[in-house]
Design an enzyme around this catalytic site. Structure first.
Site, PDB file in Angstrom:
ATOM      1  N   ALA A 121       0.807  -1.221   0.000  1.00 36.11           N
ATOM      2  CA  ALA A 121       0.000   0.000   0.000  1.00 36.11           C
ATOM      3  C   ALA A 121       0.839   1.269   0.000  1.00 36.11           C
ATOM      4  O   ALA A 121       0.301   2.361   0.101  1.00 36.11           O
ATOM      5  CB  ALA A 121      -0.920   0.001   1.222  1.00 36.11           C
ATOM      6  N   ASN A 181       1.067  -5.786   7.519  1.00 36.72           N
ATOM      7  CA  ASN A 181       1.987  -6.450   6.596  1.00 36.72           C
ATOM      8  C   ASN A 181       2.874  -5.453   5.858  1.00 36.72           C
ATOM      9  O   ASN A 181       4.010  -5.773   5.494  1.00 36.72           O
ATOM     10  CB  ASN A 181       1.201  -7.306   5.604  1.00 36.72           C
ATOM     11  N   HIS A 211      -1.142   5.930   4.934  1.00 39.79           N
ATOM     12  CA  HIS A 211       0.154   5.318   5.201  1.00 39.79           C
ATOM     13  C   HIS A 211       1.246   6.367   5.017  1.00 39.79           C
ATOM     14  O   HIS A 211       1.304   7.029   3.981  1.00 39.79           O
ATOM     15  CB  HIS A 211       0.412   4.150   4.251  1.00 39.79           C
TER      16      HIS A 211
END
Length: 258
Positions: A121, A181, A211
């Site tokens: 991501a 992850n 993120h």
């Protein structure tokens, strides 16, 4: 190339189907030779499913993409690599287990296979890997997510708002096996699971998974940020994750684990 790329998948859920959809739209023909699932009769979607790794490998995939969680990666990755088949793991957090990571690297080296770590991501993973050669002193990943993206996948209480976790990447993947992850990818690209710092925050007003990657060292410093829409309400993964898995399966945009 006219020869279809033969792709196998571990799992057949939302992420696997989203990734398969991206592969179906590529200029190069791609054949999904099968998905490995516990119960083929209950699998979602129209992808062909198999109930054993032997049946999946009998379809001669060139690459297998894992989309089924850390336990599935630990169970099947070694036999896939030992068969000489490249592996793209979505559940990169499982590689915080040093013994597992070592066993997978050994199996891959013996069979001439590769472990392709997807960018997930986040953007900037390639830059972090490059900076490592110059010198990286600090790496911080900060994830900000709506409560539904975290509460459904962890045990124990979480705050309604604010800091839910602060610690190392190794601790993060154990606490948030479905949500952290990406911290595994960052740790492998940079300074490792113990030195990579992680902050997980809950924001009830958030409409996306945010993120952030901050790194500093002899190379200088950088700050990367992605606001990623989730695949669906039933999946904690950002849409871009499915794209990164497809890209790695096609042979680009990945970190070769060594």
């Amino acid at each position: 190339m006219n020869t279809p790329l033969r792709v196998g998948i571990v799992g057949c859920g939302v992420l696997a189907n989203a990734m398969a959809g991206h592969l179906a739209r590529q200029p190069r023909p791609v054949e999904i030779v099968g998905c490995l699932v516990r119960d083929p009769g209950r699998a979602r979607g129209a992808l062909p499913c198999h109930g054993s790794w032997e049946a999946l490998l009998a379809q001669r995939p060139e690459v297998v993409v894992e989309c089924a969680g850390q336990a599935a990666l630990a169970q099947y990755a070694q036999v896939i690599l030992a068969a000489g088949v490249d592996l793209v793991p979505a559940s990169v957090g499982a590689l915080a287990d040093d013994a597992l990571r070592g066993a997978l690297l050994e199996a891959a080296a013996a069979a001439g296979a590769r472990i392709r770590i997807p960018s997930g991501a986040m953007v900037g993973i390639d830059g972090l890997a490059a900076a490592r050669h110059v010198g990286v002193a600090e790496v911080l990943y900060r994830g900000t997510m709506p409560p539904v993206a975290l509460q459904r996948y962890v045990s124990g209480p979480l705050p309604e708002r604010g800091l839910a976790f602060a610690g190392s990447a190794r601790e993060a993947v154990a606490r948030f096996p479905k949500n952290a992850n990406l911290t595994g990818t960052i740790a492998l690209a940079g300074i490792g699971f113990d030195r990579t710092r992680v902050e997980m925050l809950i924001d009830p007003d958030a409409t996306a998974n945010v993120h952030e990657l901050l790194a500093r060292g002899e190379f200088g410093d950088f700050h990367a940020r992605v606001s990623g829409l989730r695949i669906s309400e039933s999946s904690p993964s950002s849409r871009i994750v499915a794209g990164s898995l497809a890209q790695a399966a096609l042979g680009s945009g990945f970190l070769a684990l060594s």
